[in-house]
Each structure stands twice: as C-alpha cells, then as structure tokens.
Design a protein around this motif. Structure first.
Motif, PDB file in Angstrom:
ATOM      1  N   ALA A  75       0.935  -1.197  -0.068  1.00  0.00           N
ATOM      2  CA  ALA A  75       0.051  -0.007   0.020  1.00  0.00           C
ATOM      3  C   ALA A  75       0.647   1.021  -0.053  1.00  0.00           C
ATOM      4  CB  ALA A  75      -0.893   0.119   1.100  1.00  0.00           C
ATOM      5  N   ASP A  76       0.238   2.216  -0.233  1.00  0.00           N
ATOM      6  CA  ASP A  76       0.736   3.677  -0.408  1.00  0.00           C
ATOM      7  C   ASP A  76       0.420   4.162   0.946  1.00  0.00           C
ATOM      8  OD1 ASP A  76       1.502   6.337  -0.401  1.00  0.00           O
ATOM      9  OD2 ASP A  76       0.342   6.706  -2.298  1.00  0.00           O
ATOM     10  N   PRO A  77       1.067   4.696   1.917  1.00  0.00           N
ATOM     11  CA  PRO A  77       0.834   5.084   3.236  1.00  0.00           C
ATOM     12  C   PRO A  77       0.020   6.643   3.153  1.00  0.00           C
ATOM     13  CG  PRO A  77       3.104   4.569   3.195  1.00  0.00           C
ATOM     14  CD  PRO A  77       2.799   4.284   1.836  1.00  0.00           C
ATOM     15  N   ALA A  78       0.318   7.070   1.957  1.00  0.00           N
ATOM     16  CA  ALA A  78      -0.394   8.471   1.820  1.00  0.00           C
ATOM     17  C   ALA A  78      -1.931   8.236   1.184  1.00  0.00           C
ATOM     18  CB  ALA A  78       0.212   9.160   0.513  1.00  0.00           C
ATOM     19  N   ALA A  79      -2.329   7.025   1.025  1.00  0.00           N
ATOM     20  CA  ALA A  79      -3.558   6.705   0.333  1.00  0.00           C
ATOM     21  C   ALA A  79      -4.372   5.664   1.228  1.00  0.00           C
ATOM     22  CB  ALA A  79      -3.547   5.960  -1.180  1.00  0.00           C
ATOM     23  N   THR A  80      -3.827   5.146   2.276  1.00  0.00           N
ATOM     24  CA  THR A  80      -4.452   4.028   3.141  1.00  0.00           C
ATOM     25  C   THR A  80      -4.046   4.382   4.475  1.00  0.00           C
ATOM     26  OG1 THR A  80      -5.361   1.818   3.264  1.00  0.00           O
ATOM     27  CG2 THR A  80      -2.854   2.288   2.856  1.00  0.00           C
ATOM     28  N   THR A  81      -4.573   3.452   5.334  1.00  0.00           N
ATOM     29  CA  THR A  81      -4.233   3.470   7.018  1.00  0.00           C
ATOM     30  C   THR A  81      -4.182   2.107   7.270  1.00  0.00           C
ATOM     31  OG1 THR A  81      -6.562   3.801   7.625  1.00  0.00           O
ATOM     32  CG2 THR A  81      -5.249   5.819   7.217  1.00  0.00           C
ATOM     33  N   VAL A  82      -3.443   1.931   8.432  1.00  0.00           N
ATOM     34  CA  VAL A  82      -3.425   0.616   9.004  1.00  0.00           C
ATOM     35  C   VAL A  82      -5.024  -0.004   9.592  1.00  0.00           C
ATOM     36  CG1 VAL A  82      -2.864  -0.776  11.045  1.00  0.00           C
ATOM     37  CG2 VAL A  82      -1.183   0.718   9.995  1.00  0.00           C
ATOM     38  N   ILE A  83      -5.639   1.094   9.965  1.00  0.00           N
ATOM     39  CA  ILE A  83      -7.070   0.623  10.598  1.00  0.00           C
ATOM     40  C   ILE A  83      -7.825   0.242   9.180  1.00  0.00           C
ATOM     41  CG2 ILE A  83      -9.334   1.695  11.354  1.00  0.00           C
ATOM     42  CD1 ILE A  83      -7.588   3.384  13.322  1.00  0.00           C
ATOM     43  N   ALA A  84      -7.725   0.900   8.089  1.00  0.00           N
ATOM     44  CA  ALA A  84      -8.312   0.667   6.896  1.00  0.00           C
ATOM     45  C   ALA A  84      -8.147  -0.806   6.467  1.00  0.00           C
ATOM     46  CB  ALA A  84      -8.295   1.534   5.706  1.00  0.00           C
ATOM     47  N   VAL A  85      -7.073  -1.014   6.322  1.00  0.00           N
ATOM     48  CA  VAL A  85      -6.586  -2.317   6.100  1.00  0.00           C
ATOM     49  C   VAL A  85      -6.886  -3.693   7.028  1.00  0.00           C
ATOM     50  CG1 VAL A  85      -4.473  -3.883   5.687  1.00  0.00           C
ATOM     51  CG2 VAL A  85      -4.515  -1.701   4.623  1.00  0.00           C
ATOM     52  N   ALA A  86      -6.747  -3.313   8.304  1.00  0.00           N
ATOM     53  CA  ALA A  86      -7.496  -4.054   9.406  1.00  0.00           C
ATOM     54  C   ALA A  86      -8.707  -4.377   9.115  1.00  0.00           C
ATOM     55  CB  ALA A  86      -7.049  -3.746  10.548  1.00  0.00           C
ATOM     56  N   ARG A 107     -10.447  -4.206   6.371  1.00  0.00           N
ATOM     57  CA  ARG A 107     -10.746  -4.922   5.166  1.00  0.00           C
ATOM     58  C   ARG A 107     -10.641  -6.372   5.405  1.00  0.00           C
ATOM     59  NH1 ARG A 107      -6.350  -3.139   1.482  1.00  0.00           N
ATOM     60  NH2 ARG A 107      -7.236  -1.053   1.648  1.00  0.00           N
ATOM     61  N   TRP A 108      -9.906  -6.737   6.126  1.00  0.00           N
ATOM     62  CA  TRP A 108      -9.773  -8.232   6.634  1.00  0.00           C
ATOM     63  C   TRP A 108     -10.189  -8.457   7.658  1.00  0.00           C
ATOM     64  CZ3 TRP A 108      -8.639 -11.271   3.003  1.00  0.00           C
ATOM     65  CH2 TRP A 108      -8.119 -10.715   1.754  1.00  0.00           C
ATOM     66  N   GLY A 109     -11.327  -7.806   8.254  1.00  0.00           N
ATOM     67  CA  GLY A 109     -12.222  -8.375   9.088  1.00  0.00           C
ATOM     68  C   GLY A 109     -11.675  -8.209  10.817  1.00  0.00           C
ATOM     69  N   PHE A 110     -10.660  -7.330  10.863  1.00  0.00           N
ATOM     70  CA  PHE A 110     -10.184  -7.247  12.458  1.00  0.00           C
ATOM     71  C   PHE A 110     -10.896  -5.970  12.944  1.00  0.00           C
ATOM     72  CE2 PHE A 110      -6.716  -9.613  10.157  1.00  0.00           C
ATOM     73  CZ  PHE A 110      -6.485 -10.584  11.154  1.00  0.00           C
ATOM     74  N   LEU A 111     -11.577  -6.293  14.134  1.00  0.00           N
ATOM     75  CA  LEU A 111     -12.538  -5.398  14.741  1.00  0.00           C
ATOM     76  C   LEU A 111     -11.506  -4.605  15.584  1.00  0.00           C
ATOM     77  CD1 LEU A 111     -15.560  -7.503  16.044  1.00  0.00           C
ATOM     78  CD2 LEU A 111     -15.582  -5.379  14.864  1.00  0.00           C
ATOM     79  N   ASP A 112     -10.648  -5.222  16.424  1.00  0.00           N
ATOM     80  CA  ASP A 112      -9.697  -4.274  17.329  1.00  0.00           C
ATOM     81  C   ASP A 112      -8.345  -4.012  16.720  1.00  0.00           C
ATOM     82  OD1 ASP A 112      -8.041  -3.979  19.674  1.00  0.00           O
ATOM     83  OD2 ASP A 112      -9.683  -4.228  20.696  1.00  0.00           O
ATOM     84  N   HIS A 113      -7.967  -2.537  16.675  1.00  0.00           N
ATOM     85  CA  HIS A 113      -7.064  -2.431  16.179  1.00  0.00           C
ATOM     86  C   HIS A 113      -5.529  -2.797  16.925  1.00  0.00           C
ATOM     87  CE1 HIS A 113      -3.561   0.242  14.260  1.00  0.00           C
ATOM     88  NE2 HIS A 113      -3.566   0.562  15.503  1.00  0.00           N
ATOM     89  N   SER A 114      -5.917  -2.615  18.253  1.00  0.00           N
ATOM     90  CA  SER A 114      -4.725  -2.990  19.307  1.00  0.00           C
ATOM     91  C   SER A 114      -4.535  -4.583  19.154  1.00  0.00           C
ATOM     92  CB  SER A 114      -5.062  -2.809  20.538  1.00  0.00           C
ATOM     93  OG  SER A 114      -6.041  -3.299  21.147  1.00  0.00           O
TER      94      SER A 114
END
Length: 332
Positions: free
Chosen positions: A289-300, A302-309
């Motif tokens: 991914a391009d860090p300027a166009a996406t975030t960790v939370i968005a990727v998480a 996308r793959w079904g991870f509810l809790d960021h931590s």
C-alpha cells in the motif's frame, strides 16, 4: 453507521417500530408516548444493534417478529405477556424477550434499553445440534442467561462490538448517507467478525440445543483428509464472509468434527486458522500500500479485524514489526 429515528405520536411511533422490527405492531392508543427515540446500527442484513428510549408508559401488541432479539434494560421496566406466561424485567436485566415465532404484548414504563436483533438462522451457521433423524435448527430454549456472569459476558461483547464498529467507521470516514435498515453498512469481513462474536457469545450465555462435545462419528471424521479440505477452502475463500458451517460443508463433516480436526492436527480452531490467513493477507496489503492513500485501520477492517490493538499485537507476533512499520517499509 447508525441511524436515529424519533416519534412523538402514536401513528409515527407505530410506523417507526414497524419499519424497524417488522410484524403487525400496534401501540395502545389509550396511553400516548411522550416520545420514542431509536438509534439503530445495522451491521449486516442479519444483525442490527439498537438503542431504544421510550419517554412515557405505554403498551404495544405485536405479531411474531421472525427475528431473535436480545435485550438489556438500562432504566425503566418491561413486562411481557405471551404463550410462555408473564415476565417482568428491570434495570440491568439481560434476556431474550420472546421467541421469533411468538406473538406477544409488552408494557413499557419509561424504558431505556439496548437490543441485538439477529436472524434466527445465524446460530446454525456456528453450531450443530445433536444428530437425529431430522436436521434441527439451533434454538434458544430459555429467556434468561445461564448466570449473572454470563449476562455480564453478553454486556461486554455487545459494548465491544458497538464501540469497535463505531471507531472503525469514524477512522475510515464512514460518516455519510445512511443505508436503509437491513442494508449493507460496514466492510463485509468486519461485519462478519462482529456477527460471529455476538452469536458465539449468545450461544454461551443463553441455554440452547447446540451440542458442543463431538460424537463418536465426529471423532471418526476428524482425520487429515478433513483438515486438508477445510484448509484448502479457507485459503481460497478468506476474502469472503465464511462461517464454521460453510467450512464444515466444504469438508463434508459436522462443525464439531471440524473443530476437533483442527485442534488435533494444528492445535488451533478453524476460525483461528481463518484469522491467521487473513492476517497474512493484511500484511501483504500493508507492504503493497501507499501510506498516503491508506491507513492501518482501513487495511485491518478490510480483513475483518475489529480491534486495532489486537490486530497490531497479532501482526507484531507474526512478523516482528508493527503494522505501521510494515506500511512504511512497503512504501520504501
């Protein structure tokens, strides 16, 4: 995403309740409610989380709603009259008010409560009943939780799911035009994770006819061939919304046999393996991914991870780096 509805007269109140819960709902006209406020958060077409504030005493009668409802009263009281006899609830009570196929009447006394509204078919996608001549759906056999501790488990899971969905929605810019009730709302895999968590919690909190222990036939079917079929199905379908029942069907065994097969040969549950596969996909997406166009939370999400931590901890354990570092390293 959430929607808010308000009503200050009987006709509007009936419309709001009927549109939200279905069925032939009629508010008693002798006691006009001072106000009804409904905040609803659709997760998937089969699951919705509601918060209802009833501003004055009133009653309503309804035909069977066709959905499974789990309530928690925050203030006020509810008194139900149905085939199972009268039951009353007050602040702090957690309960299943009526069965999906049961008509009822309810009296409300300035009640503020939360509900989870579920498709009654959902538990059958996560559990099996005892083998018999006819396949039986998974049903809840009692209105009350198994214990006070079980009720608290439900409260924690409900709050966790509602807050997690809200946080992700805000983080990825989910605010905007609200979808119709029952329509798509959040990322499908994220919604699927939330649904599985709440349904699994309900199955541990309320009495039901699901059979947890494997039978002799289940033990016989928990062999490496079962595992290979299941693993292949998960690997090929990790991007889709899949439940235990889908994996078991692909492996031609029961859900109990599937659970035993994964524990016996991989020391992990089928859904745990699915999370591991999705974590690998998320890691690849972060690197690409391009860090300027996406975030960790968005990727998480996308793959079904509810809790960021928890996602960050799992990623660090698997890859020795935080998701944010993987996102930066991939850009380099």
């Amino acid at each position: 995403m959430r929607q808010v509805f308000e009503a200050s007269d009987v006709e509007h109140a009936e419309h709001v309740l009927r549109e939200t819960y279905g069925g032939n709902i009629r508010v008693d006209t002798g006691r006009v409610p001072a106000g009804i406020r409904l905040e609803t958060a659709p997760i998937v077409p089969g699951l919705r989380l509601d918060q209802i504030d009833l501003g004055l005493d009133f009653g309503l009668r309804a035909e069977p709603l066709g959905v499974l409802v789990i309530c928690r009263i925050r203030s006020g009281s509810l008194a139900y009259r149905c085939d199972g006899g009268p039951r009353s609830y007050g602040p702090g009570d957690v309960f299943i008010p009526v069965r999906p196929d049961e008509a009822y009447a309810v009296s409300c006394a300035e009640t503020d409560f939360t509900t989870a509204v579920l498709d009654p078919a959902l538990p059958g996608r996560m559990a099996d009943t005892e083998p018999g001549r006819r396949p039986e759906p998974v049903r809840f056999s009692g209105h009350a939780p198994l214990s006070l501790e079980a009720a608290q488990t439900w409260n924690l899971a409900y709050r966790y799911v509602r807050e997690a969905i809200s946080c992700v929605d805000e983080a990825i810019g989910g605010a905007g035009e609200m979808p119709p009730i029952g329509g798509p709302v959040v990322n499908p895999l994220l919604a699927d994770s939330a649904t599985r968590l709440l349904v699994a919690t309900a199955l541990t909190v309320f009495p039901n006819n699901a059979l947890a222990d494997p039978t002799i036939e289940d033990r016989r079917d928990a062999h490496p061939v079962t595992l290979r079929r299941a693993v292949a199905f998960i690997d090929e379908n990790a991007h889709r919304e899949i439940a235990l029942a889908d994996i078991a069907a692909a492996a031609h065994v029961t859900g109990r046999s599937l659970q035993l097969s994964f524990r016996r040969h991989l020391n992990i549950t089928p859904m745990g393996y699915l999370r591991r596969v999705r974590l690998e996909h998320a890691h690849r997406d972060l690197l690409a991914a391009d860090p300027a166009a996406t975030t960790v939370i968005a990727v998480a999400a996308r793959w079904g991870f509810l809790d960021h931590s928890r996602f960050a901890a799992a990623h660090h354990q698997a890859y020795g780096a935080s998701p944010a570092q993987a996102l930066r390293d991939g850009a380099g």
